[in-house]
Design a protein around this motif. Structure first.
Motif, PDB file in Angstrom:
ATOM      1  N   TRP A   1       0.678  -1.401   0.069  1.00 56.75           N
ATOM      2  CA  TRP A   1       0.094   0.028  -0.193  1.00 56.75           C
ATOM      3  C   TRP A   1       0.895   1.319  -0.071  1.00 56.75           C
ATOM      4  O   TRP A   1       0.601   2.089  -0.832  1.00 56.75           O
ATOM      5  CB  TRP A   1      -0.900   0.078   1.165  1.00 56.75           C
ATOM      6  N   LEU A   2       1.789   1.282   0.663  1.00 61.51           N
ATOM      7  CA  LEU A   2       2.777   2.272   0.985  1.00 61.51           C
ATOM      8  C   LEU A   2       3.472   2.464  -0.494  1.00 61.51           C
ATOM      9  O   LEU A   2       3.783   3.685  -0.827  1.00 61.51           O
ATOM     10  CB  LEU A   2       3.853   2.203   1.938  1.00 61.51           C
TER      11      LEU A   2
ATOM     12  N   ARG B   1       3.599   5.834  -3.087  1.00 64.82           N
ATOM     13  CA  ARG B   1       5.105   6.432  -3.233  1.00 64.82           C
ATOM     14  C   ARG B   1       4.803   6.518  -4.878  1.00 64.82           C
ATOM     15  O   ARG B   1       5.117   7.673  -5.404  1.00 64.82           O
ATOM     16  CB  ARG B   1       5.998   5.624  -2.809  1.00 64.82           C
ATOM     17  N   VAL B   2       4.338   5.339  -5.631  1.00 64.73           N
ATOM     18  CA  VAL B   2       4.398   5.577  -7.157  1.00 64.73           C
ATOM     19  C   VAL B   2       3.570   6.579  -7.359  1.00 64.73           C
ATOM     20  O   VAL B   2       3.641   7.591  -8.425  1.00 64.73           O
ATOM     21  CB  VAL B   2       3.947   4.122  -7.625  1.00 64.73           C
ATOM     22  N   ARG B   3       2.232   6.972  -6.967  1.00 60.66           N
ATOM     23  CA  ARG B   3       1.169   7.838  -7.249  1.00 60.66           C
ATOM     24  C   ARG B   3       1.714   9.203  -7.020  1.00 60.66           C
ATOM     25  O   ARG B   3       1.444  10.051  -7.752  1.00 60.66           O
ATOM     26  CB  ARG B   3       0.036   7.522  -6.424  1.00 60.66           C
ATOM     27  N   TRP B   4       2.545   9.588  -5.973  1.00 60.00           N
ATOM     28  CA  TRP B   4       3.123  10.515  -5.251  1.00 60.00           C
ATOM     29  C   TRP B   4       4.082  11.039  -6.257  1.00 60.00           C
ATOM     30  O   TRP B   4       4.215  12.065  -6.710  1.00 60.00           O
ATOM     31  CB  TRP B   4       3.736  10.732  -3.866  1.00 60.00           C
TER      32      TRP B   4
ATOM     33  N   VAL C   1       2.562  12.231  -9.745  1.00 52.98           N
ATOM     34  CA  VAL C   1       1.893  13.573  -9.437  1.00 52.98           C
ATOM     35  C   VAL C   1       2.844  14.565  -9.400  1.00 52.98           C
ATOM     36  O   VAL C   1       3.051  15.707  -9.932  1.00 52.98           O
ATOM     37  CB  VAL C   1       0.991  13.543  -8.177  1.00 52.98           C
ATOM     38  N   LYS C   2       4.167  14.359  -8.737  1.00 48.96           N
ATOM     39  CA  LYS C   2       5.158  15.419  -8.676  1.00 48.96           C
ATOM     40  C   LYS C   2       5.908  15.387 -10.180  1.00 48.96           C
ATOM     41  O   LYS C   2       6.228  16.774 -10.548  1.00 48.96           O
ATOM     42  CB  LYS C   2       6.355  14.946  -7.660  1.00 48.96           C
ATOM     43  N   ARG C   3       5.876  14.306 -10.889  1.00 48.23           N
ATOM     44  CA  ARG C   3       6.306  14.468 -12.175  1.00 48.23           C
ATOM     45  C   ARG C   3       5.449  15.317 -12.951  1.00 48.23           C
ATOM     46  O   ARG C   3       5.893  16.028 -13.810  1.00 48.23           O
ATOM     47  CB  ARG C   3       6.369  13.163 -12.855  1.00 48.23           C
TER      48      ARG C   3
ATOM     49  N   GLU D   1       9.671   3.830 -11.589  1.00 49.16           N
ATOM     50  CA  GLU D   1       8.958   4.119 -10.526  1.00 49.16           C
ATOM     51  C   GLU D   1       7.856   3.014 -10.330  1.00 49.16           C
ATOM     52  O   GLU D   1       7.085   3.190  -9.141  1.00 49.16           O
ATOM     53  CB  GLU D   1       8.224   5.354 -11.043  1.00 49.16           C
ATOM     54  N   GLU D   2       7.768   1.951 -11.032  1.00 48.91           N
ATOM     55  CA  GLU D   2       6.903   0.857 -11.056  1.00 48.91           C
ATOM     56  C   GLU D   2       7.527  -0.131  -9.800  1.00 48.91           C
ATOM     57  O   GLU D   2       8.567  -0.249  -9.776  1.00 48.91           O
ATOM     58  CB  GLU D   2       6.795   0.100 -12.227  1.00 48.91           C
ATOM     59  N   PRO D   3       6.395  -0.269  -9.042  1.00 50.35           N
ATOM     60  CA  PRO D   3       6.935  -1.370  -7.785  1.00 50.35           C
ATOM     61  C   PRO D   3       7.452  -2.843  -8.349  1.00 50.35           C
ATOM     62  O   PRO D   3       6.787  -3.003  -9.484  1.00 50.35           O
ATOM     63  CB  PRO D   3       5.714  -1.195  -7.004  1.00 50.35           C
ATOM     64  N   PRO D   4       8.261  -3.417  -7.722  1.00 48.12           N
ATOM     65  CA  PRO D   4       8.572  -4.928  -8.342  1.00 48.12           C
ATOM     66  C   PRO D   4       7.419  -5.803  -8.125  1.00 48.12           C
ATOM     67  O   PRO D   4       6.811  -5.582  -7.474  1.00 48.12           O
ATOM     68  CB  PRO D   4       9.824  -5.166  -7.563  1.00 48.12           C
TER      69      PRO D   4
END
Length: 97
Positions: free
Chosen positions: A7-8, A12-15, A18-20, A94-97
Motif C-alpha cells: 500500500w505504501l 509512493r508511485v502515485r506521489w 503527481v510530482k512528475r 517508478e513501478e513497484p517490483p
C-alpha cells in the motif's frame, strides 16, 4: 504487514507521478511564457533595435531583459530533466517490483 508495504509503495508511485506531472506542467507553463514574450516582442523589435543603435538606454535595457527572459524560458525547457528532479527518472523505475 506485507500488504502495508505494498500500500505504501503504491502511494509512493502515485506521489512520484503527481510530482512528475506538476514539474512537467510548470516547465510547460514557463515555455508558454517564453513563447508569449517572444510574440509580444516581435512588433516592438524594430523600434527597440533602432533605439538601441541610437543610444537609448531604456530601449537597450528593455531589449536585453526581453531576450534574457526568452532565453531563460527556452533553456529551462531544453534542460528540464536537469532542473526538475522528477523528470530525471524514467517511468519504468517508478513501478513497484
Amino acid at each position: 504487514m506485507n500488504t502495508n508495504i505494498k500500500w505504501l509503495d503504491a502511494w509512493r508511485v502515485r506521489w512520484a507521478r503527481v510530482k512528475r506531472g506538476v514539474e512537467m506542467g510548470l516547465s510547460g507553463l514557463l515555455l508558454m511564457v517564453g513563447i508569449l514574450l517572444s510574440v509580444a516582442l516581435l512588433p516592438e523589435l524594430p523600434g527597440l533595435v533602432s533605439g538601441t543603435i541610437t543610444g537609448d538606454d531604456e530601449a537597450a535595457r528593455t531589449l536585453f531583459v526581453c531576450l534574457a527572459g526568452i532565453a531563460v524560458c527556452m533553456l529551462q525547457w531544453r534542460w528540464r530533466a536537469a532542473i526538475y528532479l522528477q523528470l530525471r527518472r524514467g517511468t519504468s523505475q517508478e513501478e513497484p517490483p
